[in-house]
Design a protein around this motif. Structure first.
Motif, PDB file in Angstrom:
ATOM      1  N   LEU A  84       0.825  -1.202   0.000  1.00 48.02           N
ATOM      2  CA  LEU A  84       0.000   0.000   0.000  1.00 48.02           C
ATOM      3  C   LEU A  84       0.862   1.256   0.000  1.00 48.02           C
ATOM      4  CD1 LEU A  84      -2.796   1.284   0.180  1.00 48.02           C
ATOM      5  CD2 LEU A  84      -2.646   1.114   2.670  1.00 48.02           C
ATOM      6  N   ASN A  85       1.918   1.242   0.784  1.00 53.49           N
ATOM      7  CA  ASN A  85       2.818   2.387   0.834  1.00 53.49           C
ATOM      8  C   ASN A  85       3.408   2.687  -0.539  1.00 53.49           C
ATOM      9  OD1 ASN A  85       3.993   4.357   2.585  1.00 53.49           O
ATOM     10  ND2 ASN A  85       5.946   3.299   2.453  1.00 53.49           N
ATOM     11  N   ASP A  86       3.880   1.633  -1.209  1.00 56.23           N
ATOM     12  CA  ASP A  86       4.463   1.823  -2.532  1.00 56.23           C
ATOM     13  C   ASP A  86       3.405   2.229  -3.561  1.00 56.23           C
ATOM     14  OD1 ASP A  86       6.898   1.197  -1.478  1.00 56.23           O
ATOM     15  OD2 ASP A  86       6.949  -0.855  -2.237  1.00 56.23           O
ATOM     16  N   LEU A  87       2.204   1.675  -3.434  1.00 54.82           N
ATOM     17  CA  LEU A  87       1.126   2.034  -4.360  1.00 54.82           C
ATOM     18  C   LEU A  87       0.769   3.508  -4.242  1.00 54.82           C
ATOM     19  CD1 LEU A  87      -1.114   1.191  -6.372  1.00 54.82           C
ATOM     20  CD2 LEU A  87      -2.557   0.693  -4.387  1.00 54.82           C
ATOM     21  N   LYS A 125       2.606   5.943  -3.002  1.00 53.21           N
ATOM     22  CA  LYS A 125       3.728   6.758  -3.461  1.00 53.21           C
ATOM     23  C   LYS A 125       3.773   6.809  -4.986  1.00 53.21           C
ATOM     24  CE  LYS A 125       6.986   6.452   0.394  1.00 53.21           C
ATOM     25  NZ  LYS A 125       8.359   6.064   0.796  1.00 53.21           N
ATOM     26  N   GLY A 126       3.491   5.658  -5.608  1.00 52.06           N
ATOM     27  CA  GLY A 126       3.498   5.614  -7.057  1.00 52.06           C
ATOM     28  C   GLY A 126       2.450   6.520  -7.679  1.00 52.06           C
ATOM     29  N   LYS A 127       1.338   6.712  -6.982  1.00 54.01           N
ATOM     30  CA  LYS A 127       0.266   7.563  -7.512  1.00 54.01           C
ATOM     31  C   LYS A 127       0.703   9.012  -7.650  1.00 54.01           C
ATOM     32  CE  LYS A 127      -3.956   7.140  -6.185  1.00 54.01           C
ATOM     33  NZ  LYS A 127      -5.177   7.034  -5.350  1.00 54.01           N
ATOM     34  N   VAL A 128       1.680   9.426  -6.832  1.00 46.45           N
ATOM     35  CA  VAL A 128       2.160  10.805  -6.904  1.00 46.45           C
ATOM     36  C   VAL A 128       3.568  10.879  -7.480  1.00 46.45           C
ATOM     37  CG1 VAL A 128       0.660  11.612  -5.056  1.00 46.45           C
ATOM     38  CG2 VAL A 128       2.917  10.709  -4.494  1.00 46.45           C
ATOM     39  N   GLY A 129       4.010   9.775  -8.085  1.00 46.46           N
ATOM     40  CA  GLY A 129       5.292   9.784  -8.783  1.00 46.46           C
ATOM     41  C   GLY A 129       6.519   9.712  -7.901  1.00 46.46           C
ATOM     42  N   VAL A 130       6.374   9.190  -6.675  1.00 43.96           N
ATOM     43  CA  VAL A 130       7.509   9.064  -5.758  1.00 43.96           C
ATOM     44  C   VAL A 130       8.082   7.667  -5.874  1.00 43.96           C
ATOM     45  CG1 VAL A 130       8.229   9.130  -3.335  1.00 43.96           C
ATOM     46  CG2 VAL A 130       6.544  10.772  -4.200  1.00 43.96           C
ATOM     47  N   ARG A 131       9.399   7.554  -5.788  1.00 48.07           N
ATOM     48  CA  ARG A 131      10.056   6.256  -5.880  1.00 48.07           C
ATOM     49  C   ARG A 131       9.582   5.332  -4.774  1.00 48.07           C
ATOM     50  NH1 ARG A 131      16.350   6.646  -5.952  1.00 48.07           N
ATOM     51  NH2 ARG A 131      16.121   4.422  -6.376  1.00 48.07           N
ATOM     52  N   SER A 132       9.536   4.054  -5.100  1.00 45.11           N
ATOM     53  CA  SER A 132       9.120   3.035  -4.151  1.00 45.11           C
ATOM     54  C   SER A 132      10.015   3.014  -2.925  1.00 45.11           C
ATOM     55  CB  SER A 132       9.151   1.653  -4.826  1.00 45.11           C
ATOM     56  OG  SER A 132       9.103   0.622  -3.880  1.00 45.11           O
ATOM     57  N   THR A 133       9.413   2.692  -1.778  1.00 42.26           N
ATOM     58  CA  THR A 133      10.184   2.504  -0.546  1.00 42.26           C
ATOM     59  C   THR A 133      11.263   1.454  -0.739  1.00 42.26           C
ATOM     60  OG1 THR A 133       8.242   3.058   0.764  1.00 42.26           O
ATOM     61  CG2 THR A 133      10.008   1.870   1.893  1.00 42.26           C
ATOM     62  N   HIS A 134      10.985   0.469  -1.599  1.00 45.21           N
ATOM     63  CA  HIS A 134      11.901  -0.650  -1.801  1.00 45.21           C
ATOM     64  C   HIS A 134      12.639  -0.540  -3.131  1.00 45.21           C
ATOM     65  CE1 HIS A 134       9.113  -2.019   1.284  1.00 45.21           C
ATOM     66  NE2 HIS A 134      10.132  -2.719   1.731  1.00 45.21           N
ATOM     67  N   ARG A 163       4.037   8.730   8.377  1.00 48.25           N
ATOM     68  CA  ARG A 163       4.655  10.057   8.275  1.00 48.25           C
ATOM     69  C   ARG A 163       5.054  10.373   6.843  1.00 48.25           C
ATOM     70  NH1 ARG A 163       8.556   9.849  13.690  1.00 48.25           N
ATOM     71  NH2 ARG A 163       6.896  10.333  15.215  1.00 48.25           N
ATOM     72  N   GLU A 164       5.545   9.361   6.117  1.00 44.37           N
ATOM     73  CA  GLU A 164       5.932   9.582   4.719  1.00 44.37           C
ATOM     74  C   GLU A 164       4.715   9.956   3.876  1.00 44.37           C
ATOM     75  OE1 GLU A 164       9.788   6.529   4.418  1.00 44.37           O
ATOM     76  OE2 GLU A 164       7.806   5.916   3.671  1.00 44.37           O
ATOM     77  N   ILE A 165       3.615   9.237   4.068  1.00 44.97           N
ATOM     78  CA  ILE A 165       2.404   9.517   3.288  1.00 44.97           C
ATOM     79  C   ILE A 165       1.849  10.885   3.665  1.00 44.97           C
ATOM     80  CG2 ILE A 165       0.073   8.759   2.729  1.00 44.97           C
ATOM     81  CD1 ILE A 165       2.346   7.017   1.589  1.00 44.97           C
ATOM     82  N   ARG A 166       1.890  11.221   4.945  1.00 43.02           N
ATOM     83  CA  ARG A 166       1.408  12.520   5.398  1.00 43.02           C
ATOM     84  C   ARG A 166       2.256  13.649   4.819  1.00 43.02           C
ATOM     85  NH1 ARG A 166      -0.565  13.466  11.608  1.00 43.02           N
ATOM     86  NH2 ARG A 166      -2.003  15.178  11.169  1.00 43.02           N
ATOM     87  N   ALA A 167       3.570  13.404   4.729  1.00 38.77           N
ATOM     88  CA  ALA A 167       4.460  14.422   4.148  1.00 38.77           C
ATOM     89  C   ALA A 167       4.137  14.650   2.683  1.00 38.77           C
ATOM     90  CB  ALA A 167       5.916  13.980   4.305  1.00 38.77           C
ATOM     91  N   LEU A 168       3.753  13.572   1.973  1.00 42.87           N
ATOM     92  CA  LEU A 168       3.367  13.716   0.574  1.00 42.87           C
ATOM     93  C   LEU A 168       2.118  14.582   0.443  1.00 42.87           C
ATOM     94  CD1 LEU A 168       3.912  10.103  -0.818  1.00 42.87           C
ATOM     95  CD2 LEU A 168       5.362  12.108  -1.145  1.00 42.87           C
ATOM     96  N   GLU A 169       1.177  14.436   1.374  1.00 46.25           N
ATOM     97  CA  GLU A 169      -0.021  15.268   1.359  1.00 46.25           C
ATOM     98  C   GLU A 169       0.343  16.743   1.549  1.00 46.25           C
ATOM     99  OE1 GLU A 169      -3.525  12.412   3.147  1.00 46.25           O
ATOM    100  OE2 GLU A 169      -2.238  13.489   4.560  1.00 46.25           O
TER     101      GLU A 169
END
Length: 245
Positions: free
Chosen positions: A163-166, A168-177, A235-241
């Motif tokens: 879910l985290n990677d999905l 992030k991918g929606k907003v064009g951020v590199r995968s956690t992995h 926190r990473e997802i919140r920072a993206l928001e």
């Protein structure tokens, strides 16, 4: 059947290795990937596809689970189960490497791979629970809570990573992995979370008291990792928001 030899295919894979994923623990990186590389080279020589490798991986894992369910715990049974699980995990690594040898994977192959991963993570601990109930003196003890907790921890961790990677991918951020961010120190620190280590401790299945202590320790360490990772991921997802605002 391809004309490329196993050794040539192995060398081609070895020379094309990228940095390992940031969240990849030590056994997966330094042992399982290398076994998987050899299996991928063999599969390439035999004309197998990545989906074939995924199915072979599932077959090894399923066979191990059947033995756990049907056979009374013993030293030899634990060794067989551990070997089957280790081979299943190695074939799981082989499918992606085989896809690279063949020029790339497919969406359906990635779906099948993740589907099998989810199945094995959810089922292995429930099989341990049933095996302890059917075959051992621990059937009416608090030890039975451990595989239930472990199943929840690993399923939620797997879902959280995807879910985290999905998101992030929606907003064009590199995968956690994403590849290239891993270090030896980080990989060694993450060894307790390694599915490969879980596979290996089944060699203790014939000595149930020792197995349960090790299994419980892994459960606690994986639970601690999930708690820390969940805070980090949120926190990473919140920072993206905040960055999109």
């Amino acid at each position: 059947m391809t004309a490329e030899s196993i050794s040539d295919a192995y060398r081609r894979l070895a020379s094309a290795q990228k940095g390992h994923a940031r969240g990849a623990p030590g056994y997966s990186v330094y042992i399982n990937r290398r076994i998987g590389r050899f299996l991928a080279a063999c599969a390439h020589r035999w004309g197998l596809t990545p989906n074939h490798a995924t199915i072979i991986s599932a077959a090894h894992t399923f066979a191990a689970l059947v033995i756990l369910l049907l056979v009374t715990p013993s030293a030899w049974g634990g060794i067989v189960v551990a070997v089957l699980l280790v081979l299943g995990y190695a074939w799981d690594s082989a499918d992606g490497q085989l896809a690279r040898l063949r020029g790339g994977g497919s969406l359906s192959g990635e779906w099948l791979d993740h589907f099998i991963d989810a199945f094995k993570l959810a089922s292995i601990h429930l099989v341990v629970l049933v095996a302890l109930w059917w075959h051992t003196p621990f059937r009416d003890t608090a030890w039975l809570v451990v595989p239930l907790v472990f199943s929840v921890v690993q399923v939620v961790t797997f879902f959280g990573m995807l879910l985290n990677d999905l998101l992030k991918g929606k907003v064009g951020v590199r995968s956690t992995h994403s590849r290239g961010g891993g270090t030896l120190r980080r990989s060694m620190l993450l060894v307790p979370t390694d599915y490969g280590l879980l596979c290996l401790i089944f060699v203790l299945w014939g000595w149930l008291s020792v197995f349960l202590v090790m299994y419980t320790a892994l459960c606690l360490l994986n639970g601690g990792f999930l708690l820390l990772a969940a805070v980090k991921w949120f926190r990473e997802i919140r920072a993206l928001e905040s960055s999109d605002a």
